[in-house]
Design a protein around this motif. Structure first.
Motif, short mmCIF file in Angstrom:
data_model
loop_
_atom_site.label_atom_id
_atom_site.label_comp_id
_atom_site.label_asym_id
_atom_site.label_seq_id
_atom_site.Cartn_x
_atom_site.Cartn_y
_atom_site.Cartn_z
N ALA A 60 -75.74 -55.62 42.54
CA ALA A 60 -75.25 -54.43 43.23
C ALA A 60 -73.74 -54.29 43.05
O ALA A 60 -73.20 -53.18 42.92
CB ALA A 60 -75.59 -54.50 44.72
N GLY A 61 -73.05 -55.43 43.02
CA GLY A 61 -71.61 -55.41 42.83
C GLY A 61 -71.21 -54.85 41.47
O GLY A 61 -70.14 -54.23 41.34
N GLU A 62 -72.05 -55.07 40.45
CA GLU A 62 -71.75 -54.51 39.13
C GLU A 62 -71.64 -52.99 39.19
O GLU A 62 -70.76 -52.39 38.56
CB GLU A 62 -72.84 -54.91 38.12
N LEU A 63 -72.53 -52.36 39.97
CA LEU A 63 -72.46 -50.91 40.14
C LEU A 63 -71.16 -50.51 40.84
O LEU A 63 -70.51 -49.52 40.47
CB LEU A 63 -73.66 -50.41 40.95
N VAL A 64 -70.78 -51.29 41.84
CA VAL A 64 -69.56 -50.99 42.58
C VAL A 64 -68.33 -51.15 41.67
O VAL A 64 -67.43 -50.32 41.67
CB VAL A 64 -69.44 -51.90 43.81
N VAL A 65 -68.31 -52.24 40.90
CA VAL A 65 -67.17 -52.50 40.02
C VAL A 65 -67.04 -51.38 38.97
O VAL A 65 -65.93 -50.90 38.70
CB VAL A 65 -67.32 -53.87 39.34
N THR A 66 -68.16 -50.97 38.39
CA THR A 66 -68.13 -49.89 37.40
C THR A 66 -67.58 -48.61 38.02
O THR A 66 -66.73 -47.93 37.43
CB THR A 66 -69.53 -49.64 36.83
N ALA A 67 -68.07 -48.28 39.20
CA ALA A 67 -67.60 -47.06 39.88
C ALA A 67 -66.13 -47.18 40.24
O ALA A 67 -65.38 -46.21 40.13
CB ALA A 67 -68.44 -46.81 41.12
N ALA A 68 -65.69 -48.37 40.67
CA ALA A 68 -64.29 -48.57 41.03
C ALA A 68 -63.38 -48.36 39.82
O ALA A 68 -62.30 -47.76 39.93
CB ALA A 68 -64.09 -49.97 41.61
N ARG A 69 -63.82 -48.83 38.66
CA ARG A 69 -63.02 -48.62 37.44
C ARG A 69 -62.93 -47.12 37.11
O ARG A 69 -61.87 -46.61 36.73
CB ARG A 69 -63.61 -49.38 36.26
N GLU A 70 -64.05 -46.43 37.23
CA GLU A 70 -64.06 -45.00 36.93
C GLU A 70 -63.16 -44.23 37.90
O GLU A 70 -62.42 -43.32 37.50
CB GLU A 70 -65.49 -44.46 36.99
N LEU A 71 -63.22 -44.60 39.18
CA LEU A 71 -62.37 -43.93 40.17
C LEU A 71 -60.89 -44.20 39.90
O LEU A 71 -60.05 -43.31 40.03
CB LEU A 71 -62.74 -44.40 41.58
N GLY A 72 -60.59 -45.44 39.49
CA GLY A 72 -59.20 -45.78 39.17
C GLY A 72 -58.70 -44.98 37.99
O GLY A 72 -57.56 -44.48 38.00
N THR A 73 -59.56 -44.85 36.96
CA THR A 73 -59.19 -44.07 35.78
C THR A 73 -58.98 -42.60 36.13
O THR A 73 -58.02 -41.96 35.68
CB THR A 73 -60.27 -44.19 34.69
#
Length: 284
Positions: A60-73
């Motif tokens: 589940a954290g992998e989904l969160v990390v991916t989304a966090a990177r996209e939001l940061g970008t």
């Protein structure tokens, strides 16, 4: 949830260690742990699991990390866009360009523009023409250096002549001019299908009524010239690639063996001041 929390979360995910991440971020470990717990509580999932040598990201954290990177970008792009809107001398210009322009036109333009606008930051995207058109449509690119496109603004930059390149010692290497019809029995090294330059060469060959065999395909024109130099076929390339690896460039008969390269942009919306400044500089 704050952007800072997501940034901290990404640092933990990259280092896989809370203590090390806290040291890198310059915050107390308890503060970092509380931030992670706050994000986990808000999302209702465990992002990290403890292991003997640190932490690991959960599924589940992998989904969160991916989304966090996209939001940061996306946040970074938003800040850049706002800066471009406010300051033509220090904004950001997202410029896409054809692979074939990477070693010739683009470096010269960037050098000349940097001399007059050193605080403007250019974000570069080197890609095929079909991706350039998509990036202009979505706003991922403000401007592009490519062939002329319907419905887009246009400032011509280069009228490029296409030539035949053959290995040294090839039967045609002593010729000054060759008709396309003379290539019927040759093997050609080509750009793969789907690229604008491949379409240009295909159209030339089709108009000459020939369909030569293809020995190799490469997305990079410099690589194609090198394959020709190695004796693996002949090729049609922009004139400035001829001779780079010892090939012989020969003029192709026919006035249509050219392509125009220029700067293009969308005309249905206003460019940022920084992008407009680059466009005006290039077109002057």
């Amino acid at each position: 949830m704050m952007l800072r929390d997501l940034d901290w979360l990404l640092t933990v995910a990259d280092l896989e260690h809370v203590t090390d991440a806290a040291a890198v971020l310059g915050v107390p470990q308890p503060t970092l742990s509380r931030a992670i717990a706050r994000v986990e509580a808000e999302l209702g999932v465990r992002i990290f699991e403890r292991v003997p040598d640190g932490v690991r990201v959960t599924p589940a954290g992998e989904l969160v990390v991916t989304a966090a990177r996209e939001l940061g970008t996306r946040h970074t792009q938003l800040v850049d866009d706002l800066a471009s809107m406010l300051d033509p001398d220090a904004g950001v210009v997202r410029l896409a360009f054809l692979d074939s322009m990477a070693g010739l036109l683009v470096p010269r333009l960037l050098r000349d523009f940097h001399r007059v606008a050193p605080r403007v930051r250019l974000v570069l995207r080197q890609e095929p023409s079909r991706e350039i058109v998509d990036d202009l449509a979505t706003g991922a690119a403000d401007l592009a250096i490519t062939t002329r496109q319907d419905g887009l603004g246009w400032a011509p930059l280069l009228d490029e002549r296409e030539v035949l390149v053959v290995p040294a010692g090839h039967r045609l290497s002593g010729r000054k001019r060759v008709a396309l019809s003379e290539l019927a029995d040759e093997e050609l090294v080509m750009i793969p299908p789907g690229f604008g330059y491949r379409q240009l060469v295909d159209d030339l060959l089709r108009a000459a009524g020939i369909a030569p065999a293809i020995s190799f395909e490469s997305q990079d024109l410099a690589t194609i010239e090198g394959l020709v130099a190695a004796g693996l076929g002949i090729a049609i390339v922009p004139e400035h690639f001829a001779g780079a690896s010892g090939t012989v460039g020969i003029t192709l008969a026919g006035a249509s063996v050219r392509r125009s390269i220029g700067l293009v942009w969308r005309t249905d919306r206003e460019l940022s001041p920084a992008a407009a400044r680059f466009r005006d500089f290039v077109g002057s």
